[in-house]
Design an enzyme around this catalytic site. Structure first.
Site, short mmCIF file in Angstrom:
data_model
loop_
_atom_site.label_atom_id
_atom_site.label_comp_id
_atom_site.label_asym_id
_atom_site.label_seq_id
_atom_site.Cartn_x
_atom_site.Cartn_y
_atom_site.Cartn_z
N GLY A 1 2.95 -12.92 19.07
CA GLY A 1 2.62 -13.12 17.68
C GLY A 1 3.13 -12.05 16.74
O GLY A 1 2.80 -12.07 15.55
N GLY B 1 6.23 -11.68 15.80
CA GLY B 1 7.33 -12.18 15.00
C GLY B 1 8.70 -12.00 15.60
O GLY B 1 9.68 -11.87 14.87
N HIS C 1 -30.49 -4.72 22.70
CA HIS C 1 -29.16 -4.51 23.27
C HIS C 1 -28.12 -4.26 22.16
O HIS C 1 -27.36 -3.29 22.23
CB HIS C 1 -28.77 -5.74 24.08
CG HIS C 1 -27.52 -5.57 24.88
ND1 HIS C 1 -27.53 -5.42 26.24
CD2 HIS C 1 -26.22 -5.54 24.51
CE1 HIS C 1 -26.29 -5.29 26.68
NE2 HIS C 1 -25.47 -5.36 25.64
N GLU C 2 -28.10 -5.10 21.16
CA GLU C 2 -27.12 -4.95 20.09
C GLU C 2 -27.39 -3.71 19.25
O GLU C 2 -26.45 -3.05 18.77
CB GLU C 2 -27.11 -6.20 19.21
CG GLU C 2 -26.69 -7.46 19.92
CD GLU C 2 -25.31 -7.35 20.54
OE1 GLU C 2 -24.46 -6.62 20.00
OE2 GLU C 2 -25.09 -7.98 21.58
N GLY D 1 7.36 -6.92 22.74
CA GLY D 1 6.19 -6.74 21.88
C GLY D 1 5.10 -7.72 22.23
O GLY D 1 5.28 -8.63 23.05
N ASP E 1 -20.21 -5.97 29.64
CA ASP E 1 -20.04 -4.58 29.22
C ASP E 1 -19.66 -3.71 30.41
O ASP E 1 -18.77 -2.85 30.31
CB ASP E 1 -21.33 -4.06 28.60
CG ASP E 1 -21.72 -4.83 27.35
OD1 ASP E 1 -20.79 -5.37 26.70
OD2 ASP E 1 -22.91 -4.91 27.04
#
Length: 649
Positions: free
Chosen positions: A217, A219, A436-437, A214, A511
């Site tokens: 983090g 578990g 851009h954003e 997995g 990007d």
């Protein structure tokens, strides 16, 4: 769970015991060396007692043989003592001296006079080989003996594996939130460790090894401890790197010692975290490769040596199962592989409840909302978010951790920390970042790539501007249309710059990097290229065949060009919304996602932004900046694709 006193202070008790042993040895040596009572009138015994206390009154005065012979003829000697290398003489007038006698000639002369009946003074033996204790020679060599003992202790410490044997872990399945599928898969393992005889009675062979796989983090370590606590078995935890050593043969000895310890403490769970550190066997081009191969061979041999009722289970955990040796994964060794997945929405809510109980959380905490906004996060990430929220509350000098602190911590986990003391941007740079954003946000909202949370031109992490888009649901299967929509979203920032400025900038570099990786995955692995080719480049590499990547690169570039044209056409339709969101970003620096969604619906209708079956792709954040260096959770690089089956990513 409070540990016993002897467990918590075992090192201190060990050091105290060693000090007491040294004090006892020193006291015993001092008692052995203390002067013994001397009978009255016994001159030789008195001289021996003084010699044992201190020989300096004699060694300070060295005489020759003529002095001794003269004193013997004149009868001035009151007593003498013979040793292996010297003769000590005391005269009647109080003089004391010694003579070197390495050859023993002087002692023979004195004893010859005794044989002739001319015993003029008492003679005794002092510090000879016959009366010296057996450890006298060892005392002379104590520095070398100390070095030998220290070297042996260091060698023993290096040879032993760093095992942490626990009789009880104190953790059960009830203490582990989530991982329901993994718990169900481990149910028969619990029955085997509790009563192995029930399996052998039916002729069933219990599993010898279980491999937990997995993402980091999720578990896996906590699940292994819970398995030991559920079974009431001993628990030994090591890592794959513990078997490595710079000394030849030490790793093999560590493997043998580890498995012998597990058998002696059965029922026992031997947990090897990061088991991929053991590696796999290969060509012995170097001496280190030969040693690594022997360690793997010994590990395989030890696992084959388990009896059906030995009560020992090897539990391995790794994030890279493909790095393990194929012989280690075959049936009879690691019989079962269990994937520990990401938590579901209900499990994430339970995790927030669990970790919020450990901090002073306010009454306004909406755990369900936090769970919905943390899609794709692991339990470790959720724990980090709660801790980050507590740190933010402490920074604000708040009496409790409020909901806004959790929201800020969640955004920090997604898009990075707000930099302090960042240099001011020019108006031209602010305008370009805003365009851009705005392009990223509008295309994401129009194609239904997720829920647009916010758009900001404030620096976050190393990005100069960020569009935060969170997935609306947990998905493990992604359609071709979803991946194409995500590529368009990645290209939207660059397209908005072209549409507004007629020129692109370096802010779209990251990007393009992400879009190119996704396009290469679609063309070379998933069979989603424009040419319709179904050949997997990953299979070609695994078959060790020579291939020309030119066609795949050309197909990926063709796919990017096609999606770039579609993205530009969509932005052309959304140009009024692009100007509106850009103007709002320049005014307020941050625009909520609801305003972006409203601007898109005003142009495309109410159906805009509604995710169809082909429109629900994961995107964590999009950064427009020459410094952009983000790591989205959804990564479809060719080499990193998990083997979920056809069409899965």
């Amino acid at each position: 769970m409070t540990k016993p006193f002897f467990t918590r202070h075992r090192r201190l008790l060990g050091v105290a015991s060693l000090c007491l042993a040294l004090l006892a040895a020193a006291a015993g040596y001092g008692f052995a060396q203390r002067p013994q009572p001397v009978p009255a009138g016994d001159a030789s015994a008195a001289m021996l007692a003084e010699l044992r206390r201190d020989t300096s009154p004699w060694t300070a005065h060295r005489a020759d043989l003529s002095t001794l012979v003269g004193d013997m003829r004149d009868g001035r000697i009151s007593s003498a003592a013979l040793s292996d290398e010297a003769v000590y003489v005391s005269t009647g007038d109080g003089r004391r001296y010694w003579l070197a006698d390495q050859s023993g000639r002087v002692g023979e002369m004195i004893l010859r006079d005794y044989g002739n009946g001319a015993a003029l003074f008492p003679v005794s033996l002092f510090d000879t080989d016959g009366e010296a204790p057996w450890y006298r020679e060892l005392q002379a060599q104590w520095p070398f003996l100390m070095l030998l003992v220290l070297g042996a202790g260091l060698a023993w410490w290096k040879l032993r594996p760093h095992t942490r044997l626990k009789h009880r872990t104190g953790v059960t399945f009830a203490d582990v939130v989530g991982a329901a599928e993994a718990k169900q898969a481990l149910s028969d393992v619990v029955g085997y460790l509790r009563a192995p005889a029930a399996f052998t009675k039916l002729g069933a062979r219990p599993p010898r090894g279980v491999l937990l796989t997995g993402d980091p983090g999720t578990g896996k370590t906590q699940l292994a401890r819970a398995l030991a606590g559920e079974c009431g078995a001993h628990f030994i935890q090591v890592t794959g790197s513990d078997f490595s050593s710079m000394y030849f043969g030490v790793g093999i000895h560590k493997v043998k010692t580890l498995f012998r310890t597990a058998r002696e403490n059965a029922p026992c769970i031997l947990f090897i975290d990061e088991i991929d550190g053991i590696g796999r066997r290969g060509e012995q081009s170097r001496a280190s490769d030969a040693e690594a191969n022997r360690i793997v061979n010994q590990f395989l041999t030890e696992m084959d040596g388990f009896a059906a009722d030995s009560g020992v289970l090897v539990l391995g955990a790794t994030n890279f199962p493909n790095s393990l040796d194929p012989a280690l994964l075959r049936e009879g060794r690691f019989d079962r592989s269990i994937a520990v997945g990401l938590p579901t929405p209900s499990e994430r809510e339970q995790l927030f409840h669990l970790y919020c109980a450990k901090v002073r959380a306010g009454a306004d905490i909406d755990h369900a909302l936090l769970a919905r906004n943390s899609v794709g996060l692991t339990p470790a990430a959720i724990a980090s978010i709660v801790n980050q929220a507590a740190l933010l509350a402490a920074r604000d000098s708040s009496a409790e951790v409020g909901m806004q602190h959790f929201v800020d911590a969640l955004e920090t986990c997604r898009i990075g920390e707000q930099p302090i003391g960042a240099s001011a941007l020019s108006e031209t740079e602010r305008t370009r970042i805003a365009v851009h954003e705005a392009g990223h946000a509008l295309v994401a909202a129009a194609l239904g790539c997720g829920r647009v949370e916010k758009v900001t031109i404030l620096p976050r992490g190393q990005a100069l501007g960020v569009t935060l888009v969170t997935p609306t649901e947990d998905k493990r299967l992604h359609l071709e249309s979803e991946l194409r929509a995500r590529i368009q979203m990645l290209l939207a920032g660059r397209g908005a710059e072209r549409l507004h400025f007629s020129e692109v900038s370096s802010g779209a570099g990251q990007d393009l990097h992400e879009a190119s990786k996704l396009a290469l995955s679609m063309v070379g692995t998933l069979g989603m290229g424009p040419s319709g080719s179904l050949l997997s480049l990953q299979a070609v590499r695994e078959a060790h065949l020579d291939s020309d990547p030119h066609e795949a690169l050309q197909a990926a570039d063709q796919l990017l060009q096609q999606l770039d044209r579609e993205c530009l056409a969509l932005l052309q339709r959304l140009r009024p919304a692009l100007e509106l969101i850009t103007r709002r970003l320049l005014e307020d620096e941050t625009v909520p996602g609801e305003e972006v969604q409203a601007a898109v619906r005003a142009l495309l209708g109410e159906s805009a932004g509604v995710p169809r079956q082909a429109r629900a792709c994961h995107l964590e954040r999009v950064a427009a900046s020459p410094l952009a260096n983000f790591d989205p959770l959804f990564d479809l690089a060719v080499d990193d694709l998990p083997d979920y089956g056809p069409g899965m990513a």
